[in-house]
Every structure is written in structure tokens, then in C-alpha cells.
Design an enzyme around this catalytic site. Structure first.
Site, PDB file in Angstrom:
ATOM      1  N   THR A   1       0.856  -1.184   0.000  1.00  0.00           N
ATOM      2  CA  THR A   1       0.000   0.000   0.000  1.00  0.00           C
ATOM      3  C   THR A   1       0.897   1.240   0.000  1.00  0.00           C
ATOM      4  O   THR A   1       2.121   1.141   0.088  1.00  0.00           O
ATOM      5  CB  THR A   1      -0.867   0.071   1.280  1.00  0.00           C
ATOM      6  OG1 THR A   1      -0.029   0.451   2.383  1.00  0.00           O
ATOM      7  CG2 THR A   1      -1.509  -1.259   1.599  1.00  0.00           C
TER       8      THR A   1
ATOM      9  N   ALA B   1      13.083   1.218  -7.440  1.00  0.00           N
ATOM     10  CA  ALA B   1      12.298   0.002  -7.724  1.00  0.00           C
ATOM     11  C   ALA B   1      13.196  -1.242  -7.667  1.00  0.00           C
ATOM     12  O   ALA B   1      13.699  -1.583  -6.603  1.00  0.00           O
ATOM     13  CB  ALA B   1      11.580   0.131  -9.061  1.00  0.00           C
TER      14      ALA B   1
ATOM     15  N   LEU C   1      16.163  -1.600  -9.007  1.00  0.00           N
ATOM     16  CA  LEU C   1      17.607  -1.315  -9.152  1.00  0.00           C
ATOM     17  C   LEU C   1      18.315  -1.447  -7.805  1.00  0.00           C
ATOM     18  O   LEU C   1      17.739  -1.118  -6.774  1.00  0.00           O
ATOM     19  CB  LEU C   1      17.810   0.122  -9.666  1.00  0.00           C
ATOM     20  CG  LEU C   1      17.230   0.483 -11.020  1.00  0.00           C
ATOM     21  CD1 LEU C   1      17.467   1.970 -11.299  1.00  0.00           C
ATOM     22  CD2 LEU C   1      17.872  -0.351 -12.116  1.00  0.00           C
TER      23      LEU C   1
ATOM     24  N   GLU D   1       2.787   7.498  -8.492  1.00  0.00           N
ATOM     25  CA  GLU D   1       2.259   7.087  -7.200  1.00  0.00           C
ATOM     26  C   GLU D   1       0.732   7.019  -7.334  1.00  0.00           C
ATOM     27  O   GLU D   1       0.160   7.592  -8.267  1.00  0.00           O
ATOM     28  CB  GLU D   1       2.656   8.116  -6.137  1.00  0.00           C
ATOM     29  CG  GLU D   1       4.142   8.124  -5.836  1.00  0.00           C
ATOM     30  CD  GLU D   1       4.632   6.757  -5.401  1.00  0.00           C
ATOM     31  OE1 GLU D   1       4.207   6.274  -4.342  1.00  0.00           O
ATOM     32  OE2 GLU D   1       5.436   6.155  -6.131  1.00  0.00           O
TER      33      GLU D   1
ATOM     34  N   ASP E   1       7.640  12.521  -3.590  1.00  0.00           N
ATOM     35  CA  ASP E   1       8.107  11.137  -3.737  1.00  0.00           C
ATOM     36  C   ASP E   1       9.647  11.105  -3.810  1.00  0.00           C
ATOM     37  O   ASP E   1      10.284  10.251  -3.192  1.00  0.00           O
ATOM     38  CB  ASP E   1       7.494  10.526  -5.002  1.00  0.00           C
ATOM     39  CG  ASP E   1       7.947   9.103  -5.227  1.00  0.00           C
ATOM     40  OD1 ASP E   1       7.544   8.227  -4.441  1.00  0.00           O
ATOM     41  OD2 ASP E   1       8.725   8.860  -6.169  1.00  0.00           O
TER      42      ASP E   1
ATOM     43  N   LYS F   1      12.521   9.561  -1.086  1.00  0.00           N
ATOM     44  CA  LYS F   1      13.633   8.669  -1.436  1.00  0.00           C
ATOM     45  C   LYS F   1      14.959   9.232  -0.901  1.00  0.00           C
ATOM     46  O   LYS F   1      15.807   8.471  -0.410  1.00  0.00           O
ATOM     47  CB  LYS F   1      13.695   8.482  -2.947  1.00  0.00           C
ATOM     48  CG  LYS F   1      12.519   7.659  -3.472  1.00  0.00           C
ATOM     49  CD  LYS F   1      12.410   7.718  -4.978  1.00  0.00           C
ATOM     50  CE  LYS F   1      11.228   6.885  -5.465  1.00  0.00           C
ATOM     51  NZ  LYS F   1      10.895   7.092  -6.857  1.00  0.00           N
TER      52      LYS F   1
ATOM     53  N   GLY G   1       7.242   1.500 -12.312  1.00  0.00           N
ATOM     54  CA  GLY G   1       6.348   0.568 -12.999  1.00  0.00           C
ATOM     55  C   GLY G   1       6.169  -0.678 -12.151  1.00  0.00           C
ATOM     56  O   GLY G   1       7.064  -1.052 -11.387  1.00  0.00           O
TER      57      GLY G   1
HETATM   58  P1  NHO Z   1      -2.003   1.167  -5.994  1.00  0.00           P
HETATM   59  O1  NHO Z   1      -2.197   0.580  -7.347  1.00  0.00           O
HETATM   60  O2  NHO Z   1      -2.816   2.339  -5.584  1.00  0.00           O
HETATM   61  O3  NHO Z   1      -2.188   0.004  -4.930  1.00  0.00           O
HETATM   62  C1  NHO Z   1      -2.280   0.230  -3.553  1.00  0.00           C
HETATM   63  C2  NHO Z   1      -3.217  -0.827  -2.984  1.00  0.00           C
HETATM   64  O4  NHO Z   1      -3.227  -0.694  -1.568  1.00  0.00           O
HETATM   65  C3  NHO Z   1      -4.669  -0.681  -3.457  1.00  0.00           C
HETATM   66  O5  NHO Z   1      -5.160  -1.970  -3.731  1.00  0.00           O
HETATM   67  C4  NHO Z   1      -5.364  -0.092  -2.221  1.00  0.00           C
HETATM   68  O6  NHO Z   1      -6.742  -0.465  -2.161  1.00  0.00           O
HETATM   69  C5  NHO Z   1      -4.583  -0.778  -1.117  1.00  0.00           C
HETATM   70  N1  NHO Z   1      -4.657  -0.075   0.178  1.00  0.00           N
HETATM   71  C6  NHO Z   1      -4.558   1.242   0.417  1.00  0.00           C
HETATM   72  N2  NHO Z   1      -4.656   1.479   1.749  1.00  0.00           N
HETATM   73  C7  NHO Z   1      -4.797   0.278   2.343  1.00  0.00           C
HETATM   74  C8  NHO Z   1      -4.949  -0.144   3.701  1.00  0.00           C
HETATM   75  N3  NHO Z   1      -4.946   0.735   4.713  1.00  0.00           N
HETATM   76  N4  NHO Z   1      -5.067  -1.469   3.955  1.00  0.00           N
HETATM   77  C9  NHO Z   1      -5.048  -2.381   2.947  1.00  0.00           C
HETATM   78  N5  NHO Z   1      -4.915  -2.032   1.644  1.00  0.00           N
HETATM   79  C10 NHO Z   1      -4.798  -0.725   1.352  1.00  0.00           C
HETATM   80  O7  NHO Z   1      -0.437   1.582  -5.773  1.00  0.00           O
HETATM   81  P2  NHO Z   1       0.853   0.915  -6.456  1.00  0.00           P
HETATM   82  O8  NHO Z   1       1.258   1.657  -7.663  1.00  0.00           O
HETATM   83  O9  NHO Z   1       0.643  -0.550  -6.550  1.00  0.00           O
HETATM   84  O10 NHO Z   1       1.951   1.226  -5.346  1.00  0.00           O
HETATM   85  C11 NHO Z   1       1.993   0.446  -4.181  1.00  0.00           C
HETATM   86  C12 NHO Z   1       3.156   0.871  -3.310  1.00  0.00           C
HETATM   87  O11 NHO Z   1       4.364   0.670  -4.045  1.00  0.00           O
HETATM   88  C13 NHO Z   1       3.119   2.369  -2.936  1.00  0.00           C
HETATM   89  O12 NHO Z   1       3.588   2.528  -1.620  1.00  0.00           O
HETATM   90  C14 NHO Z   1       4.119   2.988  -3.898  1.00  0.00           C
HETATM   91  O13 NHO Z   1       4.748   4.152  -3.370  1.00  0.00           O
HETATM   92  C15 NHO Z   1       5.130   1.857  -3.975  1.00  0.00           C
HETATM   93  N6  NHO Z   1       5.985   1.935  -5.124  1.00  0.00           N
HETATM   94  C16 NHO Z   1       5.447   1.956  -6.371  1.00  0.00           C
HETATM   95  C17 NHO Z   1       6.277   2.169  -7.450  1.00  0.00           C
HETATM   96  C18 NHO Z   1       5.679   2.151  -8.832  1.00  0.00           C
HETATM   97  O14 NHO Z   1       6.402   2.188  -9.839  1.00  0.00           O
HETATM   98  N7  NHO Z   1       4.351   2.053  -8.969  1.00  0.00           N
HETATM   99  C19 NHO Z   1       7.663   2.367  -7.170  1.00  0.00           C
HETATM  100  C20 NHO Z   1       8.179   2.252  -5.881  1.00  0.00           C
HETATM  101  C21 NHO Z   1       7.319   2.033  -4.867  1.00  0.00           C
HETATM  102  O15 NHO Z   1       9.891   2.564  -7.946  1.00  0.00           O
HETATM  103  C22 NHO Z   1       8.596   2.965  -8.146  1.00  0.00           C
HETATM  104  C23 NHO Z   1       8.491   4.437  -7.891  1.00  0.00           C
HETATM  105  O16 NHO Z   1       9.187   5.009  -7.095  1.00  0.00           O
HETATM  106  C24 NHO Z   1       7.396   5.077  -8.592  1.00  0.00           C
HETATM  107  C25 NHO Z   1       7.463   6.594  -8.499  1.00  0.00           C
HETATM  108  N8  NHO Z   1       6.127   7.100  -8.710  1.00  0.00           N
HETATM  109  C26 NHO Z   1       8.390   7.079  -9.589  1.00  0.00           C
HETATM  110  O17 NHO Z   1       9.617   6.944  -9.472  1.00  0.00           O
HETATM  111  O18 NHO Z   1       7.843   7.605 -10.594  1.00  0.00           O
END
Ligand code: NHO
Length: 357
Positions: free
Chosen positions: A96, A152, A154, A208, A219, A223, A338
Site C-alpha cells: 500500500t 524500484a 535497481l 504514485e 516522492d 527517497k 512501474g
Molecule cells: P495502488 O495501485 O494504488 O495500490 C495500492 C493498494 O493498496 C490498493 O489496492 C489499495 O486499495 C490498497 N490499500 C490502500 N490502503 C490500504 C490499507 N490501509 N489497507 C489495505 N490495503 C490498502 O499503488 P501501487 O502503484 O501498486 O503502489 C503500491 C506501493 O508501491 C506504494 O507505496 C508505492 O509508493 C510503492 N511503489 C510503487 C512504485 C511504482 O512504480 N508504482 C515504485 C516504488 C514504490 O519505484 C517505483 C516508484 O518510485 C514510482 C514513483 N512514482 C516514480 O519513481 O515515478
């Protein structure tokens, strides 16, 4: 039961969480056969509902999104189910972006449950909570791994740890730490709508959950704080100088309203691009952190031959300047956003934890 039988609970089956489950499913048989590692998914929890499983094929049988009929979320019952299953090891994976879930890490670790996450809130949140989580993971048997929070998949945090553990001294860390902002400024050229590009990045799962976290620089600041703390600096988010690209008047609105409203600011961004291009330069959203804790994230105009100028798509680049790598920094570079690469970073953390069981 083999020593490496692991009970897994996934919290947050969103973009990253779902792909992680697919990756686990694909690898489960191979890991069982080759590494004697038996990964058993015992539960999935979303923001409102949860499903608990007993059978070992849950990875094969689970369908997402969670069934409308699934039981209401009760995180304590969910945790008990994962932990009291009489399997030798338990791991909770937090996919999450929730601060409320980060609030629980210290308790889970103290109870012996490993915690793995790409969620940046614990690593960059209040310092007292951070210390409590560290104490809980260092004092007991359970580990906290969060390598996917920066870059991510890396090896950014791992590289930093290796440098420090082998006695090097970090002087500076510079780079492009946002896959979304890298993508936006790699693609952005005269005549394009910046707001439309933001929508595309969101569709691709790079942003995000709330794209304002990317555009505001928050964000990237998170980091930097995570890396600073890894270096032993007790930096807080309020100590990072941040240039935000998210218009202040769109702060309180919904995500859809924000994306629609952003189009009104296309002209401002177009002017900055034109200014940079008139000097033969490019726009890049860069971050810098020095050994004394000076931290900054900002949109900069860089010469076309700057090492950060020629990146592809969502590439992150992280340059470590250290006592050993002083004339020529150590560079880690590659796709940094991603679901697939982020989930792979979480999966690698899971395997690192499993390798120490
Ligand atoms: P989503 O698709 O919104 O999924 C989150 C899920 O958590 C949803 O199903 C939501 O219903 C659930 N949820 C929320 N609150 C909850 C709670 N209290 N209890 C139970 N479930 C709950 O988000 P993502 O995209 O799947 O991201 C998930 C996590 O991964 C986030 O913390 C995000 O910061 C992290 N993350 C994502 C990425 C990415 O590429 N999508 C990356 C790193 C970490 O390296 C990437 C990055 O840094 C992306 C950044 N935006 C960039 O560099 O551009």
C-alpha cells in the site's frame, strides 16, 4: 515442514501487489524444487476487504480484485491468521501507500513477523517511528526490507549499504530518482501537453497512487530521506528543499480534477522548456544529498551532454560520490518505475529474507 516454509500475507493488491502475486505464482514451483523454499500465500488484504486462505494453492486459485463477498478488513485478525498458522516463518508484504500500515511495522517485527515493502512512509516518516522500527528489527529475529522504495528493482539501497559496510565514506548522492518525472521530461517536447503526458504516466502505472506525490517532488524527497537515513543522517522530510511542479491551487481536489486542472498550467511548463531549449539545454528533475545532510530536489536546466540528460523512458540514475569513487562516481542506472520492476524489487527482498532463515 521444511525449514524454509514461509507464510505470506499481502496487504495492498494494487498495481504492484498484483504483479508481485503473478511473479510469485510463476516462480513458486521452481523455488520449491531448486531452493527448498515453500512460499504459502495465506491472505490478501485490500483497503476494505480481505481474504484468508488455508490451502497451499492460494497463489494458483486467487482471483483479483477481491470478491465483493469477501470478509471485511480486520488487520488484527489478518495478522493473527498469517502469524498463528504454525508455519516456521511469517512475512507481511505491504504494497500500500498507507501511513496507517507503516504504523504497524514495529509491532509486527517485535512479534517476529518479517516486513517487506515498497511503501516509502516508514522509511521517510517521523523519525521516532523510524527508530522504533529499526530497534524492533535489529533487536529481534525479524527483518525489515524496503529496497524497492528507491529505484524500484535497481540495486540502489543495496549498493549504498555495501559502500558503507566496506568502509567507504559517502560524500554526495545525486541523480534522477523519479521514474515518472524522468519519463515526463524525456518525452516532453515543444507542442506537447505536459498534463496529457502526466495522464499517460499514470496509465502506465509509473506514478504514485496520487500523481501529485510525484509532481510535488514529495516522492523524490522521500527517497532522499530514505537514503540519508541509510547513511546514518537523521533527516526529516521538512529538511529537504523541494521545488514542487504541482500547482498549489489543485492541492485539495480529487485526482481526476487535478489531472484536468493541470492542463491550465501547460503554458507555464512550455515556457520553461522553451527557455531551456533556447540555450541548447534539457529539463530534468534532479535530486542531491550531501554528507552533511543538505538535500534538494528541483527542476533544473542541464546541458545536453550532462550525464543525466540522455536517459531512456523511466530510467533512474543514481551517482554515488565517495572517498573511493571520488573522481568518477559509481553510477546505478536503469528503469526505476512501474509495477513489474517494483514488484521484482520486493520479490528480491523476499528472497534475501528467505536466504537468512
Ligand atoms: P495502488 O495501485 O494504488 O495500490 C495500492 C493498494 O493498496 C490498493 O489496492 C489499495 O486499495 C490498497 N490499500 C490502500 N490502503 C490500504 C490499507 N490501509 N489497507 C489495505 N490495503 C490498502 O499503488 P501501487 O502503484 O501498486 O503502489 C503500491 C506501493 O508501491 C506504494 O507505496 C508505492 O509508493 C510503492 N511503489 C510503487 C512504485 C511504482 O512504480 N508504482 C515504485 C516504488 C514504490 O519505484 C517505483 C516508484 O518510485 C514510482 C514513483 N512514482 C516514480 O519513481 O515515478
Amino acid at each position: 515442514l521444511s525449514e524454509q516454509t514461509v507464510a505470506i500475507g499481502l496487504i495492498g493488491p494494487g498495481n504492484v501487489g498484483r504483479v508481485l502475486l503473478e511473479q510469485l505464482k510463476e516462480a513458486a514451483q521452481r523455488l520449491h524444487g531448486e531452493a527448498n523454499l515453500d512460499l504459502r500465500l495465506l491472505g490478501v488484504a485490500g483497503s476494505k476487504r480481505m481474504q484468508r486462505f488455508d490451502e497451499r494453492q492460494a497463489l494458483d486459485t486467487l482471483t483479483l480484485p477481491l470478491d465483493e463477498q469477501a470478509e471485511a478488513l480486520d488487520l488484527d485478525a489478518f495478522t493473527d491468521h498469517i502469524d498463528n498458522h504454525h508455519l516456521p516463518h511469517s512475512i507481511l508484504i505491504d504494497c500500500t501507500a498507507s501511513d496507517a500500515i507503516a504504523e504497524r511495522y514495529a509491532g509486527w517485527l517485535a512479534r517476529g513477523i518479517h516486513v517487506i515493502t515498497p511503501n516509502k512512509h516508514a522509511g521517510s516518516g517521523p523519525i521516532e517511528r523510524y527508530r522504533a522500527i529499526r530497534r524492533a528489527s535489529q533487536g529481534g529475529s525479524a527483518r525489515w526490507r524496503y529496497d524497492a522504495t528507491v529505484g524500484a528493482g535497481l540495486p540502489v539501497i543495496q549498493t549504498l549499504r555495501d559502500l558503507i559496510d566496506t568502509g567507504d565514506r559517502i560524500r554526495r548522492i545525486d541523480g534522477i530518482f523519479s521514474g515518472t518525472l524522468a519519463y515526463l521530461f524525456n518525452r516532453y517536447s515543444a507542442g506537447m501537453s505536459f498534463a496529457e503526458l502526466v495522464g499517460e504516466a499514470r496509465e502506465a502505472g509509473y506514478t504514485e497512487p496520487d500523481p501529485r506525490d510525484d509532481l510535488s517532488g514529495m516522492d523524490v524527497a522521500r527517497k532522499l530521506v530514505i537514503l540519508a537515513r541509510e547513511m546514518g543522517l537523521e533527516l526529516g522530510l521538512d529538511q529537504v528543499r523541494i521545488e514542487s511542479l504541482a500547482p498549489a491551487e489543485l492541492d485539495g481536489c480529487s485526482i481526476d480534477e487535478f489531472l484536468a486542472g493541470l492542463a491550465d498550467h501547460d503554458e507555464v511548463m512550455a515556457r520553461r522548456l522553451a527557455e531551456a531549449e533556447s540555450r541548447g539545454e534539457v529539463l530534468r528533475f534532479v535530486a542531491g544529498l550531501s554528507a552533511d545532510g543538505q538535500a534538494e530536489v528541483a527542476l533544473k536546466s542541464l546541458p545536453g551532454d550532462h550525464p543525466f540528460a540522455s536517459l531512456a523512458l523511466t530510467d533512474n540514475v543514481v551517482a554515488f560520490t565517495t572517498d573511493r569513487y571520488c573522481d568518477n562516481p559509481l553510477i546505478v542506472q536503469g528503469p526505476g518505475a512501474g509495477p513489474a520492476v517494483t514488484a521484482a524489487g520486493v520479490f528480491a527482498d523476499l528472497l534475501r529474507v528467505a536466504s537468512h532463515l
